[in-house]
Design a protein around this motif. Sequence first.
Motif, mmCIF file in Angstrom:
data_model
loop_
_atom_site.group_PDB
_atom_site.id
_atom_site.type_symbol
_atom_site.label_atom_id
_atom_site.label_comp_id
_atom_site.label_asym_id
_atom_site.label_seq_id
_atom_site.Cartn_x
_atom_site.Cartn_y
_atom_site.Cartn_z
ATOM 1 N N ALA A 1 0.741 -1.204 -0.167
ATOM 2 C CA ALA A 1 -0.058 0.082 0.010
ATOM 3 C C ALA A 1 0.944 1.108 -0.034
ATOM 4 N N GLY A 2 1.968 1.304 0.841
ATOM 5 C CA GLY A 2 2.862 2.467 0.712
ATOM 6 C C GLY A 2 3.526 2.412 -0.640
ATOM 7 N N ARG A 3 4.057 1.638 -1.253
ATOM 8 C CA ARG A 3 4.631 1.620 -2.543
ATOM 9 C C ARG A 3 3.612 2.295 -3.707
ATOM 10 N N SER A 4 2.366 1.658 -3.452
ATOM 11 C CA SER A 4 1.248 2.033 -4.260
ATOM 12 C C SER A 4 0.939 3.776 -4.384
ATOM 13 N N LEU A 5 1.061 4.069 -3.105
ATOM 14 C CA LEU A 5 0.682 5.477 -2.778
ATOM 15 C C LEU A 5 1.793 6.288 -3.273
ATOM 16 N N LEU A 6 3.157 5.782 -2.995
ATOM 17 C CA LEU A 6 4.327 6.479 -3.635
ATOM 18 C C LEU A 6 4.038 6.764 -5.185
ATOM 19 N N LYS A 7 3.681 5.582 -5.824
ATOM 20 C CA LYS A 7 3.264 5.796 -7.293
ATOM 21 C C LYS A 7 2.388 6.806 -7.582
ATOM 22 N N LEU A 8 1.198 6.703 -6.857
ATOM 23 C CA LEU A 8 0.030 7.648 -6.948
ATOM 24 C C LEU A 8 0.567 9.040 -6.868
ATOM 25 N N LEU A 9 1.320 9.291 -5.721
ATOM 26 C CA LEU A 9 1.860 10.472 -5.556
ATOM 27 C C LEU A 9 2.729 10.969 -6.702
ATOM 28 N N ASP A 10 3.404 10.095 -7.129
ATOM 29 C CA ASP A 10 4.411 10.558 -8.343
ATOM 30 C C ASP A 10 3.383 10.970 -9.479
ATOM 31 N N GLU A 11 2.189 10.085 -9.571
ATOM 32 C CA GLU A 11 1.379 10.506 -10.675
ATOM 33 C C GLU A 11 0.779 11.844 -10.475
ATOM 34 N N GLU A 12 0.293 12.090 -9.287
ATOM 35 C CA GLU A 12 -0.300 13.377 -8.951
ATOM 36 C C GLU A 12 0.861 14.500 -9.173
ATOM 37 N N ARG A 13 1.967 14.625 -8.886
ATOM 38 C CA ARG A 13 3.168 15.353 -8.996
ATOM 39 C C ARG A 13 3.248 15.791 -10.611
ATOM 40 N N THR B 1 3.156 -0.961 9.829
ATOM 41 C CA THR B 1 3.699 -1.951 9.152
ATOM 42 C C THR B 1 4.485 -1.805 7.964
ATOM 43 N N THR B 2 4.732 -0.267 7.864
ATOM 44 C CA THR B 2 5.568 0.369 6.645
ATOM 45 C C THR B 2 6.799 0.607 7.029
ATOM 46 N N ASP B 3 7.873 0.215 6.190
ATOM 47 C CA ASP B 3 9.165 0.652 6.395
ATOM 48 C C ASP B 3 9.331 2.138 6.635
ATOM 49 N N ARG B 4 10.152 2.419 7.485
ATOM 50 C CA ARG B 4 10.425 3.784 7.737
ATOM 51 C C ARG B 4 10.902 4.517 6.541
ATOM 52 N N ALA B 5 11.797 4.068 5.661
ATOM 53 C CA ALA B 5 12.049 4.641 4.344
ATOM 54 C C ALA B 5 11.157 5.024 3.521
ATOM 55 N N ILE B 6 9.934 4.078 3.573
ATOM 56 C CA ILE B 6 8.929 4.349 2.727
ATOM 57 C C ILE B 6 8.076 5.659 3.240
ATOM 58 N N LEU B 7 7.929 5.402 4.441
ATOM 59 C CA LEU B 7 7.019 6.427 5.190
ATOM 60 C C LEU B 7 7.665 8.049 5.019
ATOM 61 N N THR B 8 9.085 7.869 5.029
ATOM 62 C CA THR B 8 9.653 9.195 4.772
ATOM 63 C C THR B 8 9.508 9.648 3.287
ATOM 64 N N GLN B 9 9.466 8.708 2.664
ATOM 65 C CA GLN B 9 9.365 9.181 1.047
ATOM 66 C C GLN B 9 7.884 9.791 0.905
ATOM 67 N N ILE B 10 6.971 9.017 1.547
ATOM 68 C CA ILE B 10 5.627 9.455 1.326
ATOM 69 C C ILE B 10 5.371 10.835 1.976
ATOM 70 N N GLY B 11 6.085 11.087 3.036
ATOM 71 C CA GLY B 11 5.907 12.447 3.487
ATOM 72 C C GLY B 11 6.524 13.390 2.680
ATOM 73 N N THR B 12 7.477 13.200 2.361
ATOM 74 C CA THR B 12 8.210 14.102 1.377
ATOM 75 C C THR B 12 7.375 14.403 0.346
ATOM 76 N N ARG B 13 6.996 13.357 -0.530
ATOM 77 C CA ARG B 13 6.200 13.517 -1.760
ATOM 78 C C ARG B 13 4.930 14.090 -1.322
ATOM 79 N N ALA B 14 4.343 13.950 -0.488
ATOM 80 C CA ALA B 14 3.035 14.400 -0.037
ATOM 81 C C ALA B 14 3.048 16.094 0.230
ATOM 82 N N SER B 15 4.133 16.166 0.840
ATOM 83 C CA SER B 15 4.610 17.785 1.286
ATOM 84 C C SER B 15 4.736 18.465 0.061
#
Length: 80
Positions: A6-18, A47-61
């Motif tokens: 779910a975290g990786r999917s969210l990263l892809k979606l945030l990239d698409e949004e960007r 249950t998500t790796d910290r690195a993915i959480l950091t990337q999600i936060g950065t991309r969402a911001s």
Amino acid sequence: MLRNSAGRSLLKLLDEERRALLAGDIARAAKLAGRKAALLDAFDPETTDRAILTQIGTRASYNHGLLDAARRGIEAARER
């Protein structure tokens, strides 16, 4: 890892949004909101790796900044 899917999917979606926001395609970015909401519902930060959480936060911001800039541009255009 499955637990990060779910975290990786969210990263892809945030990239698409960007990409949509940088292209000025606000309508396309808005259409992603439903998918983003569904991914957020399935997302478990515990249950998500910290690195993915950091990337999600950065991309969402970053995307938030793009949305804010678009909003300011629209408001400036309306004032003219």
